[in-house]
Motif scaffolding. Structure first.
Motif, PDB file in Angstrom:
ATOM      1  N   ILE A 110      43.638  31.410  46.958  1.00 36.35           N
ATOM      2  CA  ILE A 110      44.287  32.508  47.662  1.00 36.35           C
ATOM      3  C   ILE A 110      45.511  32.964  46.875  1.00 36.35           C
ATOM      4  O   ILE A 110      45.920  32.312  45.919  1.00 36.35           O
ATOM      5  N   GLY A 111      46.094  34.079  47.307  1.00 35.52           N
ATOM      6  CA  GLY A 111      47.282  34.619  46.655  1.00 35.52           C
ATOM      7  C   GLY A 111      47.314  36.122  46.784  1.00 35.52           C
ATOM      8  O   GLY A 111      46.283  36.755  47.058  1.00 35.52           O
ATOM      9  N   PRO A 112      48.490  36.734  46.600  1.00 31.62           N
ATOM     10  CA  PRO A 112      48.609  38.191  46.743  1.00 31.62           C
ATOM     11  C   PRO A 112      47.737  38.924  45.729  1.00 31.62           C
ATOM     12  O   PRO A 112      47.383  38.382  44.670  1.00 31.62           O
ATOM     13  N   ASN A 113      47.383  40.190  46.050  1.00 30.95           N
ATOM     14  CA  ASN A 113      46.681  41.019  45.080  1.00 30.95           C
ATOM     15  C   ASN A 113      47.558  41.212  43.844  1.00 30.95           C
ATOM     16  O   ASN A 113      48.776  41.325  43.939  1.00 30.95           O
ATOM     17  N   GLY A 114      46.922  41.224  42.690  1.00 35.01           N
ATOM     18  CA  GLY A 114      47.658  41.475  41.450  1.00 35.01           C
ATOM     19  C   GLY A 114      48.022  40.238  40.667  1.00 35.01           C
ATOM     20  O   GLY A 114      48.505  40.354  39.527  1.00 35.01           O
ATOM     21  N   VAL A 115      47.808  39.042  41.241  1.00 37.45           N
ATOM     22  CA  VAL A 115      48.178  37.825  40.496  1.00 37.45           C
ATOM     23  C   VAL A 115      47.070  37.385  39.541  1.00 37.45           C
ATOM     24  O   VAL A 115      47.277  36.484  38.725  1.00 37.45           O
ATOM     25  N   GLY A 116      45.874  38.003  39.644  1.00 37.27           N
ATOM     26  CA  GLY A 116      44.819  37.710  38.671  1.00 37.27           C
ATOM     27  C   GLY A 116      43.724  36.788  39.152  1.00 37.27           C
ATOM     28  O   GLY A 116      43.076  36.113  38.336  1.00 37.27           O
ATOM     29  N   LYS A 117      43.466  36.755  40.459  1.00 36.27           N
ATOM     30  CA  LYS A 117      42.437  35.836  40.972  1.00 36.27           C
ATOM     31  C   LYS A 117      41.040  36.240  40.475  1.00 36.27           C
ATOM     32  O   LYS A 117      40.263  35.390  40.032  1.00 36.27           O
ATOM     33  N   THR A 118      40.732  37.539  40.555  1.00 34.75           N
ATOM     34  CA  THR A 118      39.416  37.999  40.100  1.00 34.75           C
ATOM     35  C   THR A 118      39.250  37.783  38.604  1.00 34.75           C
ATOM     36  O   THR A 118      38.198  37.327  38.133  1.00 34.75           O
ATOM     37  N   THR A 119      40.292  38.104  37.835  1.00 33.23           N
ATOM     38  CA  THR A 119      40.241  37.886  36.386  1.00 33.23           C
ATOM     39  C   THR A 119      40.030  36.414  36.067  1.00 33.23           C
ATOM     40  O   THR A 119      39.267  36.053  35.159  1.00 33.23           O
ATOM     41  N   PHE A 120      40.693  35.543  36.837  1.00 34.82           N
ATOM     42  CA  PHE A 120      40.529  34.098  36.632  1.00 34.82           C
ATOM     43  C   PHE A 120      39.072  33.689  36.831  1.00 34.82           C
ATOM     44  O   PHE A 120      38.508  32.940  36.016  1.00 34.82           O
ATOM     45  N   LEU A 121      38.437  34.172  37.929  1.00 35.65           N
ATOM     46  CA  LEU A 121      37.039  33.823  38.193  1.00 35.65           C
ATOM     47  C   LEU A 121      36.127  34.354  37.099  1.00 35.65           C
ATOM     48  O   LEU A 121      35.210  33.653  36.642  1.00 35.65           O
ATOM     49  N   GLU A 122      36.352  35.605  36.686  1.00 36.83           N
ATOM     50  CA  GLU A 122      35.504  36.201  35.646  1.00 36.83           C
ATOM     51  C   GLU A 122      35.620  35.414  34.341  1.00 36.83           C
ATOM     52  O   GLU A 122      34.607  35.136  33.672  1.00 36.83           O
ATOM     53  N   ASN A 123      36.840  35.059  33.962  1.00 37.71           N
ATOM     54  CA  ASN A 123      37.028  34.288  32.726  1.00 37.71           C
ATOM     55  C   ASN A 123      36.408  32.896  32.843  1.00 37.71           C
ATOM     56  O   ASN A 123      35.855  32.367  31.862  1.00 37.71           O
ATOM     57  N   LEU A 124      36.504  32.305  34.030  1.00 33.72           N
ATOM     58  CA  LEU A 124      35.912  30.982  34.254  1.00 33.72           C
ATOM     59  C   LEU A 124      34.406  31.036  34.062  1.00 33.72           C
ATOM     60  O   LEU A 124      33.825  30.199  33.340  1.00 33.72           O
ATOM     61  N   VAL A 125      33.759  32.018  34.678  1.00 31.21           N
ATOM     62  CA  VAL A 125      32.296  32.115  34.624  1.00 31.21           C
ATOM     63  C   VAL A 125      31.807  32.478  33.224  1.00 31.21           C
ATOM     64  O   VAL A 125      30.803  31.956  32.744  1.00 31.21           O
ATOM     65  N   ARG A 126      32.523  33.383  32.580  1.00 34.33           N
ATOM     66  CA  ARG A 126      32.078  33.884  31.270  1.00 34.33           C
ATOM     67  C   ARG A 126      32.550  33.015  30.105  1.00 34.33           C
ATOM     68  O   ARG A 126      32.179  33.256  28.953  1.00 34.33           O
ATOM     69  N   GLY A 127      33.409  32.026  30.403  1.00 31.44           N
ATOM     70  CA  GLY A 127      33.886  31.165  29.346  1.00 31.44           C
ATOM     71  C   GLY A 127      34.839  31.851  28.395  1.00 31.44           C
ATOM     72  O   GLY A 127      34.905  31.511  27.202  1.00 31.44           O
ATOM     73  N   ASN A 128      35.584  32.845  28.909  1.00 28.03           N
ATOM     74  CA  ASN A 128      36.537  33.557  28.065  1.00 28.03           C
ATOM     75  C   ASN A 128      37.684  32.635  27.652  1.00 28.03           C
ATOM     76  O   ASN A 128      38.077  31.741  28.406  1.00 28.03           O
ATOM     77  N   ASN A 138      41.431  31.145  26.801  1.00 27.48           N
ATOM     78  CA  ASN A 138      42.674  31.139  27.559  1.00 27.48           C
ATOM     79  C   ASN A 138      43.639  32.202  27.048  1.00 27.48           C
ATOM     80  O   ASN A 138      43.781  32.408  25.836  1.00 27.48           O
ATOM     81  N   GLU A 139      44.298  32.900  28.013  1.00 27.10           N
ATOM     82  CA  GLU A 139      45.352  33.847  27.663  1.00 27.10           C
ATOM     83  C   GLU A 139      46.689  33.176  27.946  1.00 27.10           C
ATOM     84  O   GLU A 139      46.887  32.608  29.023  1.00 27.10           O
ATOM     85  N   GLY A 184      40.158  28.403  33.230  1.00 23.87           N
ATOM     86  CA  GLY A 184      39.279  27.319  33.672  1.00 23.87           C
ATOM     87  C   GLY A 184      38.232  26.975  32.641  1.00 23.87           C
ATOM     88  O   GLY A 184      37.934  27.765  31.742  1.00 23.87           O
ATOM     89  N   ILE A 185      37.673  25.790  32.783  1.00 26.81           N
ATOM     90  CA  ILE A 185      36.609  25.317  31.907  1.00 26.81           C
ATOM     91  C   ILE A 185      35.472  24.807  32.790  1.00 26.81           C
ATOM     92  O   ILE A 185      35.701  24.008  33.708  1.00 26.81           O
ATOM     93  N   LEU A 186      34.267  25.260  32.517  1.00 25.94           N
ATOM     94  CA  LEU A 186      33.104  24.826  33.280  1.00 25.94           C
ATOM     95  C   LEU A 186      32.466  23.598  32.642  1.00 25.94           C
ATOM     96  O   LEU A 186      32.331  23.518  31.418  1.00 25.94           O
ATOM     97  N   HIS A 187      32.060  22.663  33.494  1.00 30.00           N
ATOM     98  CA  HIS A 187      31.280  21.514  33.043  1.00 30.00           C
ATOM     99  C   HIS A 187      29.907  21.491  33.715  1.00 30.00           C
ATOM    100  O   HIS A 187      29.073  20.660  33.374  1.00 30.00           O
ATOM    101  N   ALA A 188      29.694  22.397  34.655  1.00 28.28           N
ATOM    102  CA  ALA A 188      28.393  22.491  35.322  1.00 28.28           C
ATOM    103  C   ALA A 188      27.406  23.199  34.400  1.00 28.28           C
ATOM    104  O   ALA A 188      27.770  24.116  33.660  1.00 28.28           O
TER     105      ALA A 188
END
Length: 533
Positions: free
Chosen positions: A363-381, A383-384, A390-394
């Protein structure tokens, strides 16, 4: 509700799209002054009805009487870089006219534009201060604002203009908790008639009355959503009980009819035997047979009438019972042992390890980057610097974005599921889709023809029915645009899933119903902090 004090009156109103698809059947009803929450399942026609009232669409049949000017906020707002806050508020022409007159231009058209709104800037200032702005910001470009600020300012403009009728279509979509609290303050003491289409139950509980579009009917209840829902649940419980009693009555009447036929058959056999043995005179025997036939006919007629009446009562009672929309899923086990490290969430202040079938809400206010965090986690982008990552091990991850854009719009429902479960027989896919209320020929419909709720269920199916099953589900605001029934379906589906989950949501009621392991708050500096659930 009397139509004499109603602002919007519908009489046999209907609307069909150019291809002939009926969006609104023949609806009769009305909306009066005050705040009304308009509810109904996805595809019931709520947004279409608002567009009809706003004058954006023309009814196909029936009549629509609207008393007064209408202000309308659609689900999606559009603006340009040149759009100012005054434009967004809808008061730019009045403000420009006042400034022109103050500058010495006394053209009559300026006075016509202003009308009685000489105090428009003072009214705007009063409302804008609630959002952290002032009248000095009227010339500010909208491009400098967040999406939540744009939405709140647009709603503020409708309130400032004091229109007789205001329509809001999903005003709280994509708003964070703070913005939702501000919206709640905005709709207090709203002038005139306010009609709000929303799936936000907290917002709906602030309404004076609740109107529901269901099965082609518009019914208005004199209370907020929670009271309406309690009343509906009581009505449905009584309807189910009445239906069960009526069903039992039909069975009783059928049994009595069968027993009567058995007795009549025995009497007839006895009469035939007596006649054959000629125990009485021929005239007497014929008389007895005739009376027996008349008596049997009257008995059958009476029993048939009772059975027919019982069947009619059963049909009437069954019609009051709504179809069961509760889903029941049998999901495969993704095989995520408790010792398995599934993902690492690295904040700027700490490392969070997701292990086994844990369920983590972000959770957190809009604009802090939650969606960007999820997208980077899934796509393996990569770190900025200065941001959480995040790093996936699944090995197998299912991702549901806010836009539900993971489907092939040109393919059918069945074809989309085949893409993620190519080895699963069609019959098994159909059975599983049926459990998500996608039944019959609907599995052969192209994705582009589905309603928002239907599209969501297919997106969910593509995650839950993937073969092999996903070990981790990543969900971004999954309850956006979902009606209450669909949210219940999502809760049940996720609670029956045995893998790990990472999700972002502003919907506190939704989060409270999930069996979450932990809730993390993300801030603009990329820090993670635990939140008590």
């Amino acid at each position: 509700m009397s139509s004499s004090n109603s602002s919007v009156v519908l009489s046999n109103l209907s609307f069909a799209w150019p291809d002939g698809e009926l969006a609104i059947p023949s609806i009769t009803g009305s909306f009066s002054s005050g705040r009304t929450g308009l509810v109904g399942t996805n595809g019931a026609g709520k947004s279409t009805l608002l567009r009809l009232i706003a004058g954006e669409l023309t009814p196909t049949g029936g009549t629509l009487n609207v008393t007064g000017e209408v202000g309308y906020l659609p689900q999606t707002l559009t603006w340009h870089d040149s759009t100012t806050m005054a434009d967004l508020l809808g008061i730019a022409p009045i403000v420009d006219a006042i400034r022109a007159i103050e500058g010495g231009d006394v053209d009559e058209r300026h006075f016509d534009t202003i009308g009685d709104d000489w105090d428009i800037e003072a009214r705007a200032d009063e409302q804008l201060r609630r959002l952290g702005f002032t009248v000095q910001d009227l010339d500010r470009s909208v491009s400098q604002l967040s999406g939540g600020e744009v939405m709140l300012i647009a709603i503020t403009g409708l309130k400032v203009r004091r229109l007789p009728i205001t329509l809001l279509d999903e005003p709280s979509n994509n708003l964070d908790r703070e913005a939702k609290a501000t919206l709640a303050l905005l709709i207090e003491e709203w002038p005139g008639t306010l009609i709000v289409v929303s799936h936000d139950l907290d917002l709906l509980d602030r309404m004076d009355q609740t109107a529901e579009l269901y099965a082609g009917r518009l019914a208005v209840f004199g209370g907020p959503y929670s009271e309406w829902k309690e009343n509906l649940d009581r009505e449905q419980a009584a309807a189910v009980q009445s239906s069960q009693a009526a069903d039992h009555a039909v069975k009783v009447e059928r049994r009595q009819r069968a027993e009567a036929e058995s007795k009549l058959a025995k009497r007839s056999k006895t009469a035939r035997t007596a006649n054959e043995k000629k125990r009485g005179s021929k005239i007497l025997m014929n008389g007895l047979a005739s009376r027996a036939e008349n008596s049997a006919g009257k008995l059958r007629m009476g029993l048939d009438d009772k059975l027919g009446a019982a069947q009619a009562s059963r049909e009437e009672a069954a019609a009051r019972v709504r179809p069961d929309q509760k889903i029941s899923l049998q999901l495969p086990d993704p095989g995520v042992p408790a010792s398995r490290r599934v993902a690492e969430l690295q904040g700027t202040n700490r490392l969070i390890i997701i292990q086994g079938p844990e369920r983590v809400a972000l959770i957190g206010p809009n604009g802090v980057g939650k969606t960007t965090f999820l997208e980077n986690l899934v796509r393996g982008n990569p770190n900025e610097p200065g941001r959480a990552h995040g790093i996936l091990h699944a090995d197998r991850v299912g991702y549901l974005s806010q836009r539900l854009n993971g489907l092939d719009d040109t393919a059918t429902v069945l074809e989309n599921i085949r893409m993620v479960a190519p080895q699963v027989p069609d019959a098994q896919i159909r059975n599983q889709l049926g459990r998500l209320l996608i039944k019959g020929d609907n599995v052969n419909r192209p994705i582009s023809t589905l309603s928002g709720g239907e599209r969501f269920r297919v997106s969910l199916a593509s995650l839950l029915f993937a073969d092999p099953p996903a070990q981790l589900l990543v969900l971004d605001e999954p309850t956006n645009n979902l009606d209450a029934v669909s949210v219940e379906q999502l809760v049940e589906a996720l609670n029956s899933y045995r893998g790990a989950i990472v999700l972002v949501s502003h919907d506190d009621r939704f989060l409270a119903r999930l069996r979450l392991t932990r809730i993390l708050a993300l801030d603009a500096a990329g820090r993670f902090e635990d939140v008590d659930g």
